[in-house]
Design a protein around this motif. Structure first.
Motif, mmCIF file in Angstrom:
data_model
loop_
_atom_site.group_PDB
_atom_site.id
_atom_site.type_symbol
_atom_site.label_atom_id
_atom_site.label_comp_id
_atom_site.label_asym_id
_atom_site.label_seq_id
_atom_site.Cartn_x
_atom_site.Cartn_y
_atom_site.Cartn_z
ATOM 1 N N ILE A 49 11.932 9.887 8.049
ATOM 2 C CA ILE A 49 11.331 10.777 9.052
ATOM 3 C C ILE A 49 12.300 10.865 10.231
ATOM 4 C CG2 ILE A 49 9.357 11.143 10.574
ATOM 5 C CD1 ILE A 49 7.769 9.311 8.573
ATOM 6 N N PHE A 50 12.828 12.075 10.480
ATOM 7 C CA PHE A 50 13.904 12.243 11.456
ATOM 8 C C PHE A 50 13.623 11.614 12.829
ATOM 9 C CE2 PHE A 50 15.889 14.627 14.920
ATOM 10 C CZ PHE A 50 17.209 14.273 14.704
ATOM 11 N N PRO A 51 12.507 11.890 13.497
ATOM 12 C CA PRO A 51 12.317 11.295 14.832
ATOM 13 C C PRO A 51 12.352 9.762 14.822
ATOM 14 C CG PRO A 51 10.712 13.037 14.471
ATOM 15 C CD PRO A 51 11.398 12.798 13.157
ATOM 16 N N ILE A 52 11.820 9.182 13.766
ATOM 17 C CA ILE A 52 11.831 7.720 13.666
ATOM 18 C C ILE A 52 13.250 7.237 13.399
ATOM 19 C CG2 ILE A 52 11.007 5.746 12.320
ATOM 20 C CD1 ILE A 52 8.360 7.331 11.974
ATOM 21 N N ARG A 53 13.968 7.905 12.481
ATOM 22 C CA ARG A 53 15.362 7.547 12.201
ATOM 23 C C ARG A 53 16.204 7.680 13.463
ATOM 24 N NH1 ARG A 53 16.226 10.709 8.115
ATOM 25 N NH2 ARG A 53 17.175 12.430 9.254
ATOM 26 N N PHE A 54 15.960 8.748 14.227
ATOM 27 C CA PHE A 54 16.683 8.989 15.469
ATOM 28 C C PHE A 54 16.547 7.776 16.401
ATOM 29 C CE2 PHE A 54 17.322 10.845 19.662
ATOM 30 C CZ PHE A 54 18.376 11.724 19.464
ATOM 31 N N LEU A 55 15.334 7.321 16.608
ATOM 32 C CA LEU A 55 15.089 6.182 17.505
ATOM 33 C C LEU A 55 15.632 4.876 16.933
ATOM 34 C CD1 LEU A 55 11.503 7.109 18.702
ATOM 35 C CD2 LEU A 55 13.647 7.330 19.978
ATOM 36 N N ILE A 56 15.459 4.668 15.638
ATOM 37 C CA ILE A 56 15.974 3.449 15.009
ATOM 38 C C ILE A 56 17.491 3.387 15.167
ATOM 39 C CG2 ILE A 56 16.412 2.327 12.774
ATOM 40 C CD1 ILE A 56 13.578 3.225 11.938
ATOM 41 N N THR A 57 18.159 4.496 14.885
ATOM 42 C CA THR A 57 19.619 4.519 14.939
ATOM 43 C C THR A 57 20.117 4.191 16.347
ATOM 44 O OG1 THR A 57 19.680 6.119 13.151
ATOM 45 C CG2 THR A 57 21.668 5.915 14.470
ATOM 46 N N ILE A 58 19.474 4.754 17.350
ATOM 47 C CA ILE A 58 19.906 4.490 18.727
ATOM 48 C C ILE A 58 19.554 3.069 19.152
ATOM 49 C CG2 ILE A 58 19.549 5.077 21.156
ATOM 50 C CD1 ILE A 58 19.106 7.992 20.223
ATOM 51 N N PHE A 59 18.282 2.703 19.014
ATOM 52 C CA PHE A 59 17.802 1.479 19.643
ATOM 53 C C PHE A 59 17.995 0.214 18.818
ATOM 54 C CE2 PHE A 59 15.646 4.736 22.127
ATOM 55 C CZ PHE A 59 16.087 4.351 23.384
ATOM 56 N N VAL A 60 18.294 0.337 17.540
ATOM 57 C CA VAL A 60 18.552 -0.859 16.739
ATOM 58 C C VAL A 60 20.053 -1.076 16.558
ATOM 59 C CG1 VAL A 60 18.209 -1.935 14.466
ATOM 60 C CG2 VAL A 60 16.326 -0.736 15.586
ATOM 61 N N GLU A 61 20.820 -0.006 16.510
ATOM 62 C CA GLU A 61 22.251 -0.139 16.270
ATOM 63 C C GLU A 61 23.053 -0.146 17.574
ATOM 64 O OE1 GLU A 61 23.621 2.711 13.375
ATOM 65 O OE2 GLU A 61 21.920 2.286 12.066
ATOM 66 N N LEU A 62 23.039 0.950 18.300
ATOM 67 C CA LEU A 62 23.932 1.093 19.452
ATOM 68 C C LEU A 62 23.399 0.433 20.724
ATOM 69 C CD1 LEU A 62 26.506 3.354 20.250
ATOM 70 C CD2 LEU A 62 24.662 3.783 21.850
ATOM 71 N N PHE A 63 22.116 0.574 20.988
ATOM 72 C CA PHE A 63 21.569 0.105 22.262
ATOM 73 C C PHE A 63 21.797 -1.381 22.537
ATOM 74 C CE2 PHE A 63 18.397 -1.213 25.327
ATOM 75 C CZ PHE A 63 18.594 -0.278 26.336
ATOM 76 N N PRO A 64 21.594 -2.277 21.554
ATOM 77 C CA PRO A 64 21.847 -3.696 21.854
ATOM 78 C C PRO A 64 23.295 -3.965 22.289
ATOM 79 C CG PRO A 64 20.566 -3.498 19.850
ATOM 80 C CD PRO A 64 21.004 -2.107 20.218
ATOM 81 N N VAL A 65 24.241 -3.264 21.681
ATOM 82 C CA VAL A 65 25.650 -3.427 22.063
ATOM 83 C C VAL A 65 25.845 -2.936 23.502
ATOM 84 C CG1 VAL A 65 28.036 -2.774 21.525
ATOM 85 C CG2 VAL A 65 26.400 -3.171 19.669
ATOM 86 N N GLY A 66 25.283 -1.771 23.814
ATOM 87 C CA GLY A 66 25.390 -1.229 25.171
ATOM 88 C C GLY A 66 24.709 -2.108 26.201
#
Length: 181
Positions: A141-158
């Motif tokens: 589901i695109f909106p869920i994938r969108f949030l997962i991709t940002i907040f699980v992958e990139l956000f912790p590094v940032g």
């Protein structure tokens, strides 16, 4: 502050997007794979998100008389991360559409192979399969994938980079602004 966040967020996002899209031919050629892809991906994120340092320093030195509080620096870093995260996710969508249509399932199969090689039981692997199937029902589901991709992958590094930058740059004497003659 908005100008700094937007400028450095777009710079960071452009870097991460370019590196993701430039890595696509390497993936298709087999140079990048499930073994080394995560290392390359997270290295890409660290490179792109290092721009946070320059954004916070720019705000401190050029807009706030050489002073920034920890919390304001953290806020700037997190907002830069959010802009970069949106660009990262959109680039991921493009990249994923150009990879194998079964990319996610291949990634999970690689994970199961690694689990078995590390001595996991068949029951543990089956449990992981069930959890991954549950995850995929949402990830499709695109909106869920969108949030997962940002907040699980990139956000912790940032967030980590933002915390480090905030801790360093709150000190006025750390790389102080140079006086223009």
């Amino acid at each position: 502050m908005k100008k700094v966040i937007l400028t450095y967020g777009l710079i960071s996002g452009s870097i991460v997007s370019a590196l993701i899209l430039l890595s696509l031919p390497l993936w298709n050629a087999g140079v990048l794979n499930h073994e080394n892809g995560a290392l390359v991906g997270y290295t890409t994120m660290v490179i792109a998100l290092s721009v946070i340092f320059f954004g916070v320093k720019s705000y401190r030195d050029n807009y706030n008389n050489g002073v920034v509080t920890f919390w304001k620096a953290l806020q700037i870093g997190v907002l830069i991360t959010c802009i970069a995260g949106v660009m990262y996710e959109l680039s991921w969508e493009i990249s994923m559409s150009q990879m194998s249509s079964d990319f996610i399932n291949e990634a999970f199969e690689h994970q199961f192979t690694e689990m078995k090689a590390n001595g996991a039981t068949d029951a543990a692997i089956q449990e992981a399969r069930v959890k991954n199937e549950e995850f995929l029902t949402y990830y499709r589901i695109f909106p869920i994938r969108f949030l997962i991709t940002i907040f699980v992958e990139l956000f912790p590094v940032g967030l980590v980079i933002s915390l480090i930058c905030a801790a360093l740059l709150r000190k006025k004497e750390f790389l102080p602004a140079t006086e223009h003659i």
